[in-house]
Design an enzyme around this catalytic site. Structure first.
Site, PDB file in Angstrom:
ATOM      1  N   HIS A 274      40.655 -10.236  15.212  1.00 33.45           N
ATOM      2  CA  HIS A 274      40.906  -9.436  16.413  1.00 33.45           C
ATOM      3  C   HIS A 274      39.813  -8.386  16.520  1.00 33.45           C
ATOM      4  O   HIS A 274      39.499  -7.713  15.538  1.00 33.45           O
ATOM      5  CB  HIS A 274      42.281  -8.759  16.329  1.00 33.45           C
ATOM      6  N   ARG A 323      38.442 -13.378  22.782  1.00 36.20           N
ATOM      7  CA  ARG A 323      38.270 -12.450  21.656  1.00 36.20           C
ATOM      8  C   ARG A 323      37.220 -12.884  20.643  1.00 36.20           C
ATOM      9  O   ARG A 323      36.646 -12.034  19.970  1.00 36.20           O
ATOM     10  CB  ARG A 323      39.598 -12.113  20.995  1.00 36.20           C
ATOM     11  N   HIS A 384      43.430 -11.710  12.187  1.00 34.50           N
ATOM     12  CA  HIS A 384      44.587 -11.505  13.070  1.00 34.50           C
ATOM     13  C   HIS A 384      45.483 -12.740  13.156  1.00 34.50           C
ATOM     14  O   HIS A 384      46.697 -12.619  13.269  1.00 34.50           O
ATOM     15  CB  HIS A 384      44.061 -11.158  14.459  1.00 34.50           C
ATOM     16  N   ARG A 419      42.451 -19.060  19.590  1.00 32.80           N
ATOM     17  CA  ARG A 419      43.660 -18.903  20.416  1.00 32.80           C
ATOM     18  C   ARG A 419      43.436 -17.919  21.561  1.00 32.80           C
ATOM     19  O   ARG A 419      42.881 -16.845  21.366  1.00 32.80           O
ATOM     20  CB  ARG A 419      44.799 -18.388  19.534  1.00 32.80           C
TER      21      ARG A 419
HETATM   22  C1  SIN Z   1      46.999  -8.020  21.266  1.00 33.60           C
HETATM   23  O1  SIN Z   1      47.929  -7.368  21.711  1.00 33.60           O
HETATM   24  O2  SIN Z   1      45.815  -7.743  21.435  1.00 33.60           O
HETATM   25  C2  SIN Z   1      47.309  -9.216  20.462  1.00 33.60           C
HETATM   26  C3  SIN Z   1      47.836 -10.249  21.329  1.00 33.60           C
HETATM   27  C4  SIN Z   1      47.695 -11.567  20.664  1.00 33.60           C
HETATM   28  O3  SIN Z   1      47.223 -11.643  19.546  1.00 33.60           O
HETATM   29  O4  SIN Z   1      47.999 -12.555  21.297  1.00 33.60           O
END
Ligand code: SIN
Length: 591
Positions: A274, A323, A384, A419
């Site tokens: 993340h 991301r 993440h 994802r």
């Molecule tokens: C986030 O709130 O950035 C995480 C959402 C996710 O991992 O799908």
């Protein structure tokens, strides 16, 4: 549906094969008690709870086991929300397109089609069940945007407490039926291994689990639970890294047990980092505070140490790019500026808005000495999510008869190499429903008979109960940080042939340590992480390209000509890994 087309042998292994042996069993005491159910569901996140509730309407006896307490898994930590095409302006087709683009060519398009078309109705059912999502004055769901989405399609609850609210609603629904003899819940129950019956031909059939319960009375210590089907919903393996957004329970237990039992594990190299995890200093380990992508969805931007925005020009969606793109741009900026973090600037959103929209994030930041209304927030990528896992078909069936998987532990094919934000809660929800329907129909049709294990597993020290295979060396829990450092350095967001080989060699050395005497939950967890680390380093080393969440410093480009494929690992009976690959057709119209 077959799990995937025929897998073909994989090119040369980057490491000595002898180093990658995975035992059949964790060392554990012989089961001191037994129990029986029609179906055992392992895990109590959105997938496990949904599956248990749905199964209960179809079978006589469901056993739900969870490692700590019902609301302690990753679901309750989900901030951003749950993605679904709920807005009249949106469509499943648009959601499908964004998911396929984020997955960088490796999604299973049919699995994604199922996700996006069944998703909206499943979210409405969650609302009907009692989940209180944020709504506008007219009572319509408020929808927001996160990285990689071209539409506002993220439903959220309590601002940034979506997972907590979904978990609350599902647990309340469970409590409402808990007196019902059709469902039994055992908390503080760590699944140790899957029990299999010897196959007349083909793969072993899963017929139960061994589990360790911190309980009282009859159900205490290691026992064996038998069933006609087992559903793994045990979440991810974030604790394999030194820093992660995952809670401490995310130690890959279900995935590792499936690996040891011979299930196919797919796409394990695709770890998602993340981009915006609060940076608390280099030495900070374990679960780190997530700053939801929804904060950027509301207008926060990334800047470097000189206050310069750097996402514009990198991708048309700038700070809201998928991301992997953002995480990579951050890593590049950190390298360029010689720093170990960048900053998230949300100050212009204003105190009042931030407190109302992101109450938990603001409170946590303030606890740690940062005020998002007045301070730049130091952030850096951290582990993440894992896109890969136990390979499943579109009904959640794994490669082992009797074994199903849903949620992060599974690899349903919806995420491909990366994802899309807020697709994970949806995946758990949609595929848990499909699993319950599939098991219900099969049991009603007389399929999935209870098969007997060859013998109740004895204490696994020198030979196993299902064929004399090698038993587990087990890590002392004190090895965990060493293991996390090895894998963070070897298979982190930037990796190479050298780093993955070094990780694999170091993991193999840990695996060769003599068995410790003090076995128990923490050393089982650490050994689970080790077994998955062996697979992760092995498949990550083979993928000689940059795709999804990671950068290969020695192969910095995506290479569709050689690597438009998925990698699979299966433990052979002698404990070595059989790594194969299946090629994937490039979906039309996606770059
Ligand atoms: C986030 O709130 O950035 C995480 C959402 C996710 O991992 O799908």
């Amino acid at each position: 549906m077959p799990l995937s087309p025929a897998a073909v042998p994989h090119p040369a292994a980057p490491v000595p094969e002898g180093g990658t042996r995975v035992p059949r069993w964790l060392a554990a005491p012989a089961p001191g008690w037994t129990t029986q159910a029609d179906v055992i569901v392992v895990g109590s996140g959105i997938a496990g709870l949904t599956c248990a509730l749905e199964l209960r309407r179809r079978v006589d006896r469901v056993l739900l086991v969870t490692k700590t307490v019902l609301d302690e898994g990753s679901t309750a930590w989900a901030q951003g929300g749950i993605a679904a095409a709920l807005d009249p302006e949106d469509s499943p087709q648009d959601h499908l397109h964004d998911t396929l683009v984020a997955g960088v060519g490796l999604c299973d398009p049919e699995a994604v089609r199922i996700l996006v078309t069944e998703g909206p109705e499943r979210v409405r059912q969650l609302v009907a069940l009692g989940a209180r999502f944020d709504t506008d004055e007219g009572g319509d769901l408020k929808l927001t945007r996160e990285g990689g989405h071209h539409r506002d399609r993220i439903a959220h609850a309590g601002g940034d407490s979506t997972g907590k609210e979904i978990s609350r609603a599902l647990i309340e629904a469970l409590h409402a039926v808990q007196d019902d003899p059709g469902i039994e819940v055992i908390e503080h129950a760590l699944v140790v291994d899957l029990i299999t019956a010897a196959p007349p031909a083909g793969e072993a059939t899963v017929c139960g689990v061994t589990l360790h319960v911190l309980g009282e009375g009859q159900i205490d210590g290691v026992g064996a639970a038998y069933a006609r089907a087992v559903v793994l919903a045990t979440g991810g393996l974030g604790q394999i890294y030194t820093s992660t957004t995952n809670p401490p329970v995310a130690t890959g237990d279900g995935m590792a047990a499936a690996l040891r039992a011979g299930a196919r594990i797919t796409d394990l190299e695709f770890i998602q980092f993340h981009p915006t995890v609060l940076f608390l200093g280099e030495g900070s380990t374990g679960q780190q505070p997530l700053i939801s992508e929804a904060v950027r969805g509301e207008g926060a931007v990334l800047v470097d140490r000189d206050g310069v925005r750097f996402m514009q020009g990198v991708h048309p969606l700038a700070d809201l790019a998928p991301r992997d793109v953002v995480a990579r741009a951050i890593l590049a900026r950190m390298a360029l500026t010689g720093t170990d973090h960048v900053f998230l600037d949300a100050r212009h959103l204003g105190r009042e808005f931030l407190e109302a929209r992101f109450p938990s994030i603001v409170a946590r930041c303030r606890e740690l000495g940062f005020d998002p209304a007045t301070d730049l927030l130091p952030v850096a990528p951290a582990q993440h999510y894992i896109s890969g896992g136990v390979a499943t078909d579109h009904d959640g069936r794994t490669s082992l008869p009797g074994l199903y998987a849903a949620g992060e532990v599974a690899c349903s094919g919806v995420h491909g190499a990366n994802r899309l934000a807020s697709n994970s809660l949806l995946e758990g929800l949609v595929f848990a429903h499909r699993i319950a329907a599939d098991i219900g129909a099969r049991l009603a049709g007389g399929e999935l008979p209870q098969v007997a294990a060859v013998a109740a597993p004895a204490r696994h020290t020198s030979s196993s109960a299902d064929g004399g295979e090698e038993s587990a060396a087990i890590l002392d829990s004190r090895h965990r940080l060493a293991l996390q450092r090895i894998l963070t350095a070897g298979v982190g967001p930037v990796r190479s042939a050298d780093s993955t080989r070094a990780a694999l060699t170091a993991c193999a050395e840990l695996a060769a340590l003599p068995m410790v005497e003090l076995i128990g939950p923490r050393s089982w967890e650490t050994t689970n992480l080790l077994h998955l680390g062996l697979v992760l380093a092995s498949v990550a080393g083979r993928r000689e390209e940059t795709r999804g969440g990671h950068v290969r410093s020695d192969f910095p480009e995506r290479d569709d000509a050689r690597w438009l494929c998925r990698q699979h690992a299966v433990r052979r009976l002698d404990g070595t890994l059989d790594v194969t690959r299946t090629d994937v057709d490039h979906p039309e119209g996606l770059s």
